[in-house]
Design a protein around this motif. Structure first.
Motif, mmCIF file in Angstrom:
data_model
loop_
_atom_site.group_PDB
_atom_site.id
_atom_site.type_symbol
_atom_site.label_atom_id
_atom_site.label_comp_id
_atom_site.label_asym_id
_atom_site.label_seq_id
_atom_site.Cartn_x
_atom_site.Cartn_y
_atom_site.Cartn_z
ATOM 1 N N TYR A 54 -6.453 -2.453 21.705
ATOM 2 C CA TYR A 54 -7.561 -3.314 22.558
ATOM 3 C C TYR A 54 -8.810 -2.277 22.111
ATOM 4 C CZ TYR A 54 -10.218 -5.180 26.136
ATOM 5 O OH TYR A 54 -11.483 -5.624 26.601
ATOM 6 N N GLU A 56 -9.453 -0.378 19.977
ATOM 7 C CA GLU A 56 -10.105 -0.378 18.118
ATOM 8 C C GLU A 56 -10.904 -1.731 17.948
ATOM 9 O OE1 GLU A 56 -6.648 0.229 16.034
ATOM 10 O OE2 GLU A 56 -6.623 2.319 14.965
ATOM 11 N N ARG A 57 -10.447 -2.571 18.199
ATOM 12 C CA ARG A 57 -10.493 -4.088 18.876
ATOM 13 C C ARG A 57 -11.876 -3.795 19.008
ATOM 14 N NH1 ARG A 57 -7.095 -8.048 21.015
ATOM 15 N NH2 ARG A 57 -5.443 -7.504 19.030
ATOM 16 N N LEU A 58 -12.701 -3.334 20.198
ATOM 17 C CA LEU A 58 -13.974 -3.015 21.269
ATOM 18 C C LEU A 58 -14.843 -2.270 19.710
ATOM 19 C CD1 LEU A 58 -13.246 -2.067 24.092
ATOM 20 C CD2 LEU A 58 -14.448 -4.388 23.624
ATOM 21 N N GLN A 59 -14.253 -1.382 18.926
ATOM 22 C CA GLN A 59 -15.210 -0.822 18.490
ATOM 23 C C GLN A 59 -15.417 -1.441 17.092
ATOM 24 O OE1 GLN A 59 -12.376 3.074 17.684
ATOM 25 N NE2 GLN A 59 -13.289 4.196 19.512
ATOM 26 N N ASP A 60 -14.542 -2.364 16.742
ATOM 27 C CA ASP A 60 -14.674 -3.512 15.919
ATOM 28 C C ASP A 60 -16.202 -3.644 16.265
ATOM 29 O OD1 ASP A 60 -12.858 -2.020 14.241
ATOM 30 O OD2 ASP A 60 -11.353 -3.736 13.684
ATOM 31 N N GLU A 61 -16.076 -4.314 16.954
ATOM 32 C CA GLU A 61 -17.320 -4.935 17.592
ATOM 33 C C GLU A 61 -18.380 -4.527 17.490
ATOM 34 O OE1 GLU A 61 -16.826 -8.592 18.266
ATOM 35 O OE2 GLU A 61 -14.628 -8.495 16.850
ATOM 36 N N SER A 62 -18.611 -3.517 17.876
ATOM 37 C CA SER A 62 -20.131 -2.488 18.965
ATOM 38 C C SER A 62 -20.201 -1.769 16.783
ATOM 39 C CB SER A 62 -19.305 -1.083 19.340
ATOM 40 O OG SER A 62 -18.847 -0.413 19.090
ATOM 41 N N GLU A 63 -19.087 -1.818 16.316
ATOM 42 C CA GLU A 63 -20.052 -1.117 14.719
ATOM 43 C C GLU A 63 -20.374 -2.367 13.970
ATOM 44 O OE1 GLU A 63 -16.392 -0.060 12.430
ATOM 45 O OE2 GLU A 63 -16.761 1.629 13.940
ATOM 46 N N LYS A 64 -20.230 -3.732 14.268
ATOM 47 C CA LYS A 64 -20.886 -5.137 13.512
ATOM 48 C C LYS A 64 -22.004 -5.422 14.354
ATOM 49 C CE LYS A 64 -16.405 -8.155 12.946
ATOM 50 N NZ LYS A 64 -15.837 -8.531 13.829
ATOM 51 N N LYS A 65 -21.436 -5.076 15.688
ATOM 52 C CA LYS A 65 -23.442 -5.231 15.705
ATOM 53 C C LYS A 65 -24.375 -4.078 15.463
ATOM 54 C CE LYS A 65 -21.397 -6.764 20.090
ATOM 55 N NZ LYS A 65 -20.561 -7.216 21.700
#
Ligand SMILES: [Zn+2]
Length: 66
Positions: A54, A56-65
């Motif tokens: 979970y 890691e998924r959050l980190q992916d999202e913040s990296e996209k932003k």
């Protein structure tokens, strides 16, 4: 002695990367005397082991932003 804010930041960083010996020592000395940071550390490790995917998924999202 480092502040609680420093220690919680270091503990968080330590979940993602290897900390230096000095940083690990600072955490170790601090949590011996500070129950608040000791609780934070155990919770952080609990979260890491149970919800790693979970996070890691959050980190992916913040990296996209960013
Ligand atoms: Zn503390």
């Amino acid at each position: 002695m480092r502040s609680c804010r420093d220690i919680t930041a270091l503990v968080s960083q330590g979940l993602d990367k290897q900390l230096s010996l000095g940083e690990r020592l600072a955490i170790g000395v601090h949590v011996m005397m500070c129950s608040r940071c000791r609780n934070f550390q155990s919770q952080a490790h609990f979260i890491r082991t149970t919800a790693h995917t979970y996070l890691e998924r959050l980190q992916d999202e913040s990296e996209k932003k960013s």
